[in-house]
Each structure stands twice: as structure tokens, then as C-alpha cells.
Motif scaffolding. Structure first.
Motif, PDB file in Angstrom:
ATOM      1  N   GLU A 108       0.828  -1.206   0.000  1.00  0.00           N
ATOM      2  CA  GLU A 108       0.000   0.000   0.000  1.00  0.00           C
ATOM      3  C   GLU A 108       0.866   1.261   0.000  1.00  0.00           C
ATOM      4  OE1 GLU A 108      -3.946  -0.971   2.498  1.00  0.00           O
ATOM      5  OE2 GLU A 108      -2.099  -1.522   3.532  1.00  0.00           O
ATOM      6  N   PHE A 109       1.934   1.224   0.793  1.00  0.00           N
ATOM      7  CA  PHE A 109       2.869   2.349   0.824  1.00  0.00           C
ATOM      8  C   PHE A 109       3.482   2.562  -0.562  1.00  0.00           C
ATOM      9  CE2 PHE A 109       7.212   3.880   1.029  1.00  0.00           C
ATOM     10  CZ  PHE A 109       7.109   5.015   1.812  1.00  0.00           C
ATOM     11  N   LEU A 110       3.905   1.472  -1.202  1.00  0.00           N
ATOM     12  CA  LEU A 110       4.559   1.577  -2.506  1.00  0.00           C
ATOM     13  C   LEU A 110       3.611   2.126  -3.561  1.00  0.00           C
ATOM     14  CD1 LEU A 110       7.139   1.097  -4.103  1.00  0.00           C
ATOM     15  CD2 LEU A 110       6.360  -1.253  -4.529  1.00  0.00           C
ATOM     16  N   ALA A 111       2.339   1.737  -3.491  1.00  0.00           N
ATOM     17  CA  ALA A 111       1.359   2.276  -4.443  1.00  0.00           C
ATOM     18  C   ALA A 111       1.256   3.790  -4.302  1.00  0.00           C
ATOM     19  CB  ALA A 111      -0.001   1.621  -4.219  1.00  0.00           C
ATOM     20  N   ALA A 112       1.237   4.287  -3.067  1.00  0.00           N
ATOM     21  CA  ALA A 112       1.180   5.734  -2.843  1.00  0.00           C
ATOM     22  C   ALA A 112       2.474   6.403  -3.301  1.00  0.00           C
ATOM     23  CB  ALA A 112       0.924   6.014  -1.367  1.00  0.00           C
ATOM     24  N   ALA A 113       3.602   5.761  -3.003  1.00  0.00           N
ATOM     25  CA  ALA A 113       4.896   6.322  -3.418  1.00  0.00           C
ATOM     26  C   ALA A 113       5.012   6.377  -4.940  1.00  0.00           C
ATOM     27  CB  ALA A 113       6.029   5.501  -2.822  1.00  0.00           C
ATOM     28  N   ASN A 114       4.512   5.348  -5.613  1.00  0.00           N
ATOM     29  CA  ASN A 114       4.538   5.346  -7.079  1.00  0.00           C
ATOM     30  C   ASN A 114       3.667   6.454  -7.660  1.00  0.00           C
ATOM     31  OD1 ASN A 114       6.356   3.307  -7.845  1.00  0.00           O
ATOM     32  ND2 ASN A 114       4.866   1.715  -7.359  1.00  0.00           N
ATOM     33  N   LYS A 115       2.586   6.776  -6.963  1.00  0.00           N
ATOM     34  CA  LYS A 115       1.751   7.893  -7.407  1.00  0.00           C
ATOM     35  C   LYS A 115       2.543   9.207  -7.333  1.00  0.00           C
ATOM     36  CE  LYS A 115      -2.617   7.911  -6.312  1.00  0.00           C
ATOM     37  NZ  LYS A 115      -3.898   8.095  -5.599  1.00  0.00           N
ATOM     38  N   ALA A 116       3.314   9.358  -6.250  1.00  0.00           N
ATOM     39  CA  ALA A 116       4.168  10.539  -6.121  1.00  0.00           C
ATOM     40  C   ALA A 116       5.238  10.555  -7.217  1.00  0.00           C
ATOM     41  CB  ALA A 116       4.815  10.561  -4.745  1.00  0.00           C
ATOM     42  N   LYS A 117       5.827   9.401  -7.475  1.00  0.00           N
ATOM     43  CA  LYS A 117       6.858   9.297  -8.518  1.00  0.00           C
ATOM     44  C   LYS A 117       6.283   9.707  -9.873  1.00  0.00           C
ATOM     45  CE  LYS A 117      10.105   5.868 -10.436  1.00  0.00           C
ATOM     46  NZ  LYS A 117       9.553   5.557 -11.763  1.00  0.00           N
ATOM     47  N   ALA A 118       5.078   9.225 -10.181  1.00  0.00           N
ATOM     48  CA  ALA A 118       4.438   9.568 -11.453  1.00  0.00           C
ATOM     49  C   ALA A 118       4.176  11.069 -11.537  1.00  0.00           C
ATOM     50  CB  ALA A 118       3.137   8.786 -11.609  1.00  0.00           C
ATOM     51  N   TRP A 119       3.782  11.665 -10.411  1.00  0.00           N
ATOM     52  CA  TRP A 119       3.503  13.107 -10.412  1.00  0.00           C
ATOM     53  C   TRP A 119       4.778  13.888 -10.701  1.00  0.00           C
ATOM     54  CZ3 TRP A 119       4.895  17.694  -8.216  1.00  0.00           C
ATOM     55  CH2 TRP A 119       4.012  18.761  -8.399  1.00  0.00           C
ATOM     56  N   PHE A 120       5.874  13.559 -10.017  1.00  0.00           N
ATOM     57  CA  PHE A 120       7.121  14.293 -10.222  1.00  0.00           C
ATOM     58  C   PHE A 120       7.685  14.061 -11.620  1.00  0.00           C
ATOM     59  CE2 PHE A 120       7.139  14.331  -5.521  1.00  0.00           C
ATOM     60  CZ  PHE A 120       7.337  15.685  -5.319  1.00  0.00           C
ATOM     61  N   GLU A 121       7.546  12.854 -12.140  1.00  0.00           N
ATOM     62  CA  GLU A 121       7.995  12.596 -13.507  1.00  0.00           C
ATOM     63  C   GLU A 121       7.179  13.400 -14.504  1.00  0.00           C
ATOM     64  OE1 GLU A 121       7.697   8.375 -13.778  1.00  0.00           O
ATOM     65  OE2 GLU A 121       9.778   8.041 -13.165  1.00  0.00           O
ATOM     66  N   GLY A 122       5.879  13.522 -14.248  1.00  0.00           N
ATOM     67  CA  GLY A 122       5.021  14.331 -15.109  1.00  0.00           C
ATOM     68  C   GLY A 122       5.431  15.791 -15.109  1.00  0.00           C
ATOM     69  N   GLN A 123       5.887  16.301 -13.946  1.00  0.00           N
ATOM     70  CA  GLN A 123       6.331  17.688 -13.848  1.00  0.00           C
ATOM     71  C   GLN A 123       7.599  17.920 -14.652  1.00  0.00           C
ATOM     72  OE1 GLN A 123       3.382  18.922 -12.600  1.00  0.00           O
ATOM     73  NE2 GLN A 123       4.737  20.449 -11.745  1.00  0.00           N
ATOM     74  N   GLN A 124       8.411  16.860 -14.805  1.00  0.00           N
ATOM     75  CA  GLN A 124       9.687  17.013 -15.507  1.00  0.00           C
ATOM     76  C   GLN A 124       9.552  16.830 -17.014  1.00  0.00           C
ATOM     77  OE1 GLN A 124      12.303  14.217 -13.600  1.00  0.00           O
ATOM     78  NE2 GLN A 124      12.486  15.440 -11.744  1.00  0.00           N
ATOM     79  N   GLN A 125       8.430  16.292 -17.458  1.00  0.00           N
ATOM     80  CA  GLN A 125       8.233  16.088 -18.894  1.00  0.00           C
ATOM     81  C   GLN A 125       8.039  17.420 -19.591  1.00  0.00           C
ATOM     82  OE1 GLN A 125       4.848  13.392 -18.876  1.00  0.00           O
ATOM     83  NE2 GLN A 125       6.117  11.866 -19.855  1.00  0.00           N
ATOM     84  N   SER A 126       8.465  17.480 -20.834  1.00  0.00           N
ATOM     85  CA  SER A 126       8.149  18.656 -21.640  1.00  0.00           C
ATOM     86  C   SER A 126       6.673  18.613 -21.995  1.00  0.00           C
ATOM     87  CB  SER A 126       8.979  18.642 -22.926  1.00  0.00           C
ATOM     88  OG  SER A 126       8.556  17.571 -23.765  1.00  0.00           O
ATOM     89  N   PRO A 127       6.045  19.770 -22.257  1.00  0.00           N
ATOM     90  CA  PRO A 127       4.631  19.769 -22.633  1.00  0.00           C
ATOM     91  C   PRO A 127       4.338  18.872 -23.822  1.00  0.00           C
ATOM     92  CG  PRO A 127       5.375  22.001 -22.147  1.00  0.00           C
ATOM     93  CD  PRO A 127       6.589  21.117 -22.124  1.00  0.00           C
ATOM     94  N   ALA A 128       5.250  18.843 -24.800  1.00  0.00           N
ATOM     95  CA  ALA A 128       4.998  18.036 -25.996  1.00  0.00           C
ATOM     96  C   ALA A 128       4.963  16.557 -25.660  1.00  0.00           C
ATOM     97  CB  ALA A 128       6.078  18.307 -27.049  1.00  0.00           C
TER      98      ALA A 128
END
Length: 243
Positions: A108-128
Motif C-alpha cells: 500500500e505504501f509503494l502504491a502511494a509512493a509510485n503515485k508521487a513518482k508519477a507526479w514528479f515525472e510528469g512535472q519534468q516532462q516537456s509539454p509536448a
């Protein structure tokens, strides 16, 4: 991406040590500080400035996790931990990424942590690249009653906004899926080629329209009002599809 810098604040020593052990076994997380109160966390933040993610217990003496979270800068993200279900809605109102109900295990912890990881990776992506990824996706996951529910875009009939919640009506489920999210936020995740906002409180799936009667769209037994500010865009779509 770089490792996500974390801080834990929990007044229960067992919970504090457990979350620390979970962070240590998660490769993309790095623990910067652990605190036994929100007050101590405030003091730590005066010296440690690069905290990305906070694991906050909600019930703590003097200053609760909810109260502390409102003092944090908007770019920091929060995962709440608590033994009390009634705090879930309050947690989402302050834009928490997730809510872990004690006792929780590592999965359960890892699922929440992966959600955070996905959010930060999304912030680093270029808009395109972000737009390209969105076009490839044909489903989303939403949190509903402590479950992550997969929703295929092709099954969505329409979506109704209710203040802090949305109700997602699908062809595969007789009951709507209720999730704590703004209609605007969900609209950003949907393809404009498949979905259209037609009212302050409604988004419809364009290919599920059965008829348009005066100022209403008919989808199944539901009649959805068309607000004046959305009429032009809808009419333009209808004109392109008319013969």
C-alpha cells in the motif's frame, strides 16, 4: 529522475520507524528527516529546504498534519497517514497525493509512493511529450472508496461535477463512480476529441450523444442541459458531423 526527498512527521514511534523502513527499501525515495511532531518538522524545514514529499500523520499534538500541510509551499506534495477514515476528505481538500489508512503494509505504501513518482515525472516532462503520452492513453485510474478504479475512456457516458467530487457514469457500471476531484482537473485529463464540457457541471462523451433536443443532450435516459457559453463549440462539432 532524481530521488524524491522525503520527510516523515508522526508522533507514534512505531509508525515513524515503519515508514522510515519503507522509504529505505524504495529505490526512488530518500529520507531527509523524521520528526515526532509537526512543530519539529517546521524547525527542520528552516535548515532543510529541498523536501519534495511529506508523509504526515494527521493527528499530532499542538499542530495537526492538516494544519501543517496548509503552511507548505504548493510545489511540495503530501501523503497523509492516519488511523481515522473520517479524515480522508479533509486530506484531499488540501491536495494530498494519497491517503494511507493505518495499519498499512509495504504494498500500500509503494502504491502511494509510485503515485508521487508519477507526479514528479510528469512535472519534468516537456509539454509536448506529456501531450503525446496522454494521446497514447485510453484509460485513467481514479481513487474511489479507498480503491484505485480503472476507467476506460470508451466506456464513459458523461461526468457530473458536485463541488469537490465528480460522478463518472459508464456503460459498464450501473452505479456512477464517485471520486474526490474537481471537474476542471478531470477535464484536463480527457481528450478534447472525445469529450466536451457542455455545462458548468457536465462533461459528455461526444460519441455517446443519442440526440439533441432544444437545449438538452440526450444520453440514455439522462437529459443534460447545454449552457449558453458552450453552445457554439457544440454546434461546431455537430456541423462537422452533419450530412
Amino acid at each position: 529522475m532524481k530521488r524524491i526527498n522525503c520527510l516523515i512527521a508522526d508522533d507514534e514511534p512505531l509508525a515513524l520507524n515503519l515508514i522510515e523502513s519503507y522509504i529505505q527499501k524504495t529505490p526512488f525515495l530518500e529520507l531527509k528527516a523524521k520528526c515526532n511532531s509537526a512543530i519539529q518538522a517546521m524547525q527542520v524545514l528552516e535548515e532543510v529546504k529541498d523536501i519534495d514529499l511529506f508523509f504526515l500523520d494527521i493527528q499530532m499534538p499542538d499542530l495537526s498534519g492538516l494544519e501543517f500541510s496548509k503552511m507548505l509551499p504548493p510545489e511540495t506534495k503530501i501523503i497523509f497517514t492516519t488511523a481515522f477514515e473520517q479524515y480522508a476528505i479533509d486530506g484531499y481538500k488540501v491536495n494530498a497525493l494519497d491517503y494511507l489508512l493505518k495499519p498499512f503494509d509495504y504494498s500500500e505504501f509503494l502504491a502511494a509512493a509510485n503515485k508521487a513518482k508519477a507526479w514528479f515525472e510528469g512535472q519534468q516532462q516537456s509539454p509536448a511529450s506529456f501531450v503525446q503520452d496522454q494521446k497514447k492513453s485510453d484509460f485513467i485510474f481514479v481513487k474511489s472508496e479507498y480503491r484505485q478504479v480503472k476507467i476506460n475512456f470508451s466506456e464513459i457516458l458523461y461526468i457530473e461535477g458536485l463541488k469537490d467530487y465528480v460522478k463518472i457514469f459508464t456503460s459498464s457500471n450501473p452505479k456512477p463512480i464517485l471520486t474526490l476531484m474537481s471537474l476542471k482537473k478531470l477535464e484536463e485529463e480527457l481528450s478534447s476529441e472525445q469529450f466536451m464540457r457542455v455545462h458548468r457541471s457536465y462533461i459528455i462523451s461526444l460519441d455517446k450523444i443519442e440526440a439533441i433536443e432544444r437545449n438538452h443532450i440526450v444520453i440514455g435516459e439522462q437529459q443534460i442541459s447545454i449552457a449558453p457559453q458552450y453552445k457554439e463549440a457544440l454546434q461546431s462539432y455537430i456541423d462537422r458531423k452533419s450530412i
